[in-house]
Design an enzyme around this catalytic site. Sequence first.
Site, mmCIF file in Angstrom:
data_model
loop_
_atom_site.group_PDB
_atom_site.id
_atom_site.type_symbol
_atom_site.label_atom_id
_atom_site.label_comp_id
_atom_site.label_asym_id
_atom_site.label_seq_id
_atom_site.Cartn_x
_atom_site.Cartn_y
_atom_site.Cartn_z
ATOM 1 N N ARG A 89 0.816 -1.213 0.000
ATOM 2 C CA ARG A 89 0.000 0.000 0.000
ATOM 3 C C ARG A 89 0.848 1.261 0.000
ATOM 4 O O ARG A 89 0.292 2.357 0.004
ATOM 5 C CB ARG A 89 -0.899 0.012 1.234
ATOM 6 C CG ARG A 89 -2.314 -0.548 0.953
ATOM 7 C CD ARG A 89 -3.039 -0.619 2.289
ATOM 8 N NE ARG A 89 -4.455 -0.450 2.208
ATOM 9 C CZ ARG A 89 -5.355 -1.436 2.276
ATOM 10 N NH1 ARG A 89 -4.983 -2.680 2.319
ATOM 11 N NH2 ARG A 89 -6.640 -1.157 2.281
ATOM 12 N N ARG A 134 -17.419 -4.825 11.059
ATOM 13 C CA ARG A 134 -16.144 -4.102 10.946
ATOM 14 C C ARG A 134 -16.359 -2.645 11.315
ATOM 15 O O ARG A 134 -17.126 -1.936 10.660
ATOM 16 C CB ARG A 134 -15.598 -4.203 9.517
ATOM 17 C CG ARG A 134 -14.786 -5.443 9.290
ATOM 18 C CD ARG A 134 -14.259 -5.521 7.887
ATOM 19 N NE ARG A 134 -13.400 -4.412 7.506
ATOM 20 C CZ ARG A 134 -12.675 -4.384 6.401
ATOM 21 N NH1 ARG A 134 -12.710 -5.410 5.576
ATOM 22 N NH2 ARG A 134 -11.923 -3.342 6.119
HETATM 23 P P1 B4P Z 1 -8.453 -4.223 3.822
HETATM 24 O O1 B4P Z 1 -8.789 -5.358 4.664
HETATM 25 O O2 B4P Z 1 -7.410 -4.399 2.778
HETATM 26 O O3 B4P Z 1 -9.876 -3.911 3.239
HETATM 27 P P2 B4P Z 1 -10.533 -2.943 2.229
HETATM 28 O O4 B4P Z 1 -9.489 -2.251 1.389
HETATM 29 O O5 B4P Z 1 -11.421 -2.110 3.057
HETATM 30 O O6 B4P Z 1 -11.530 -3.785 1.363
HETATM 31 P P3 B4P Z 1 -11.576 -4.723 0.112
HETATM 32 O O7 B4P Z 1 -11.162 -3.961 -1.102
HETATM 33 O O8 B4P Z 1 -10.853 -6.004 0.359
HETATM 34 O O9 B4P Z 1 -13.120 -5.031 0.184
HETATM 35 P P4 B4P Z 1 -14.047 -5.611 -0.957
HETATM 36 O O10 B4P Z 1 -13.870 -4.601 -2.024
HETATM 37 O O11 B4P Z 1 -13.789 -7.009 -1.291
HETATM 38 O O12 B4P Z 1 -7.977 -2.943 4.719
HETATM 39 C C1 B4P Z 1 -8.581 -2.540 5.927
HETATM 40 C C2 B4P Z 1 -7.613 -1.632 6.732
HETATM 41 O O13 B4P Z 1 -6.458 -2.405 7.176
HETATM 42 C C3 B4P Z 1 -6.996 -0.451 6.008
HETATM 43 O O14 B4P Z 1 -7.837 0.695 6.002
HETATM 44 C C4 B4P Z 1 -5.676 -0.237 6.826
HETATM 45 O O15 B4P Z 1 -5.921 0.515 8.002
HETATM 46 C C5 B4P Z 1 -5.256 -1.622 7.212
HETATM 47 N N1 B4P Z 1 -4.277 -2.220 6.270
HETATM 48 C C6 B4P Z 1 -4.492 -3.332 5.504
HETATM 49 N N2 B4P Z 1 -3.398 -3.600 4.737
HETATM 50 C C7 B4P Z 1 -2.473 -2.627 5.027
HETATM 51 C C8 B4P Z 1 -1.163 -2.351 4.525
HETATM 52 N N3 B4P Z 1 -0.592 -3.103 3.588
HETATM 53 N N4 B4P Z 1 -0.501 -1.263 5.022
HETATM 54 C C9 B4P Z 1 -1.058 -0.495 5.962
HETATM 55 N N5 B4P Z 1 -2.304 -0.693 6.468
HETATM 56 C C10 B4P Z 1 -3.015 -1.760 6.001
HETATM 57 O O16 B4P Z 1 -15.493 -5.518 -0.412
HETATM 58 C C11 B4P Z 1 -16.218 -4.339 -0.218
HETATM 59 C C12 B4P Z 1 -17.690 -4.572 -0.350
HETATM 60 O O17 B4P Z 1 -18.051 -4.432 -1.717
HETATM 61 C C13 B4P Z 1 -18.180 -5.963 0.077
HETATM 62 O O18 B4P Z 1 -19.336 -5.826 0.830
HETATM 63 C C14 B4P Z 1 -18.485 -6.679 -1.242
HETATM 64 O O19 B4P Z 1 -19.540 -7.596 -1.127
HETATM 65 C C15 B4P Z 1 -18.857 -5.532 -2.151
HETATM 66 N N6 B4P Z 1 -18.546 -5.785 -3.549
HETATM 67 C C16 B4P Z 1 -17.433 -6.395 -4.027
HETATM 68 N N7 B4P Z 1 -17.473 -6.465 -5.380
HETATM 69 C C17 B4P Z 1 -18.657 -5.874 -5.767
HETATM 70 C C18 B4P Z 1 -19.279 -5.629 -7.036
HETATM 71 N N8 B4P Z 1 -18.721 -5.998 -8.183
HETATM 72 N N9 B4P Z 1 -20.474 -4.983 -7.033
HETATM 73 C C19 B4P Z 1 -21.070 -4.592 -5.880
HETATM 74 N N10 B4P Z 1 -20.522 -4.809 -4.645
HETATM 75 C C20 B4P Z 1 -19.338 -5.446 -4.593
#
Ligand code: B4P
Length: 193
Positions: A89, A134
């Site tokens: 990231r 969450r």
């Molecule tokens: P992450 O766990 O990486 O999560 P995210 O970015 O919030 O979500 P993701 O992208 O995986 O979710 P999805 O779209 O699948 O990070 C959380 C936190 O952890 C960060 O803010 C940070 O603080 C920390 N962190 C993690 N990695 C880090 C790193 N490398 N460095 C520093 N900090 C770090 O899902 C979202 C929703 O959309 C779901 O409900 C899904 O059902 C829906 N969805 C998915 N595809 C869809 C579609 N095509 N149409 C409609 N809805 C859809």
Amino acid sequence: MFNIILFGPPGSGKGTQSEKLIAAYGLKHLSTGDLLRSEIANKTPLGIEAKTIMDKGQLVPDEVVVGMISSALENNPHAKGFLFDGFPRTTAQSEALDKLLKLKNAEIGVVLAMDVSEEELVKRLLNRGLTSGRSDDTNEEVIRARIKEYQEKTTVVANYYGQFNKVVHLKGEGTVEEIFSSLCSEIDKRMSN
Ligand code: B4P
């Protein structure tokens, strides 16, 4: 060994698509978000520190996530390849990952970047917040802070891998199946090269 980075803003579908991709290609899934949430659930010192940062929508320090990825790579010496989800990231994380892979005589095969509009991201995450439990998904202000953090610190990761011609941009809006199918066709192209 074929290694993939699934890249995109929070809510772009990384977690959703990762589940399908690891099943299709037999890759080991490494999600820093999942690893951090597991530390939080186990109430470890790292988890307690990470929760405060994540609840503000900020990024956890590079050395923490790089340490987690380094251990995960060591613990999976026979993996056929890795799918990195939500990592790297920052540029520092990207450089660290390249070094870790080099120790295994490996590299990133492709960075798949899913593009989704900000309004759609907010809608998806608020919707997930209704059921996921969450804490970072329930507050719109925190969600917007995560997107801002992504724009300021994470978009540069695409520039970093762009210099090696490894980035492919895809539309991250549409049905889960449509997006999965375009991700697979990009992976298949690169794997056969
Ligand atoms: P992450 O766990 O990486 O999560 P995210 O970015 O919030 O979500 P993701 O992208 O995986 O979710 P999805 O779209 O699948 O990070 C959380 C936190 O952890 C960060 O803010 C940070 O603080 C920390 N962190 C993690 N990695 C880090 C790193 N490398 N460095 C520093 N900090 C770090 O899902 C979202 C929703 O959309 C779901 O409900 C899904 O059902 C829906 N969805 C998915 N595809 C869809 C579609 N095509 N149409 C409609 N809805 C859809």
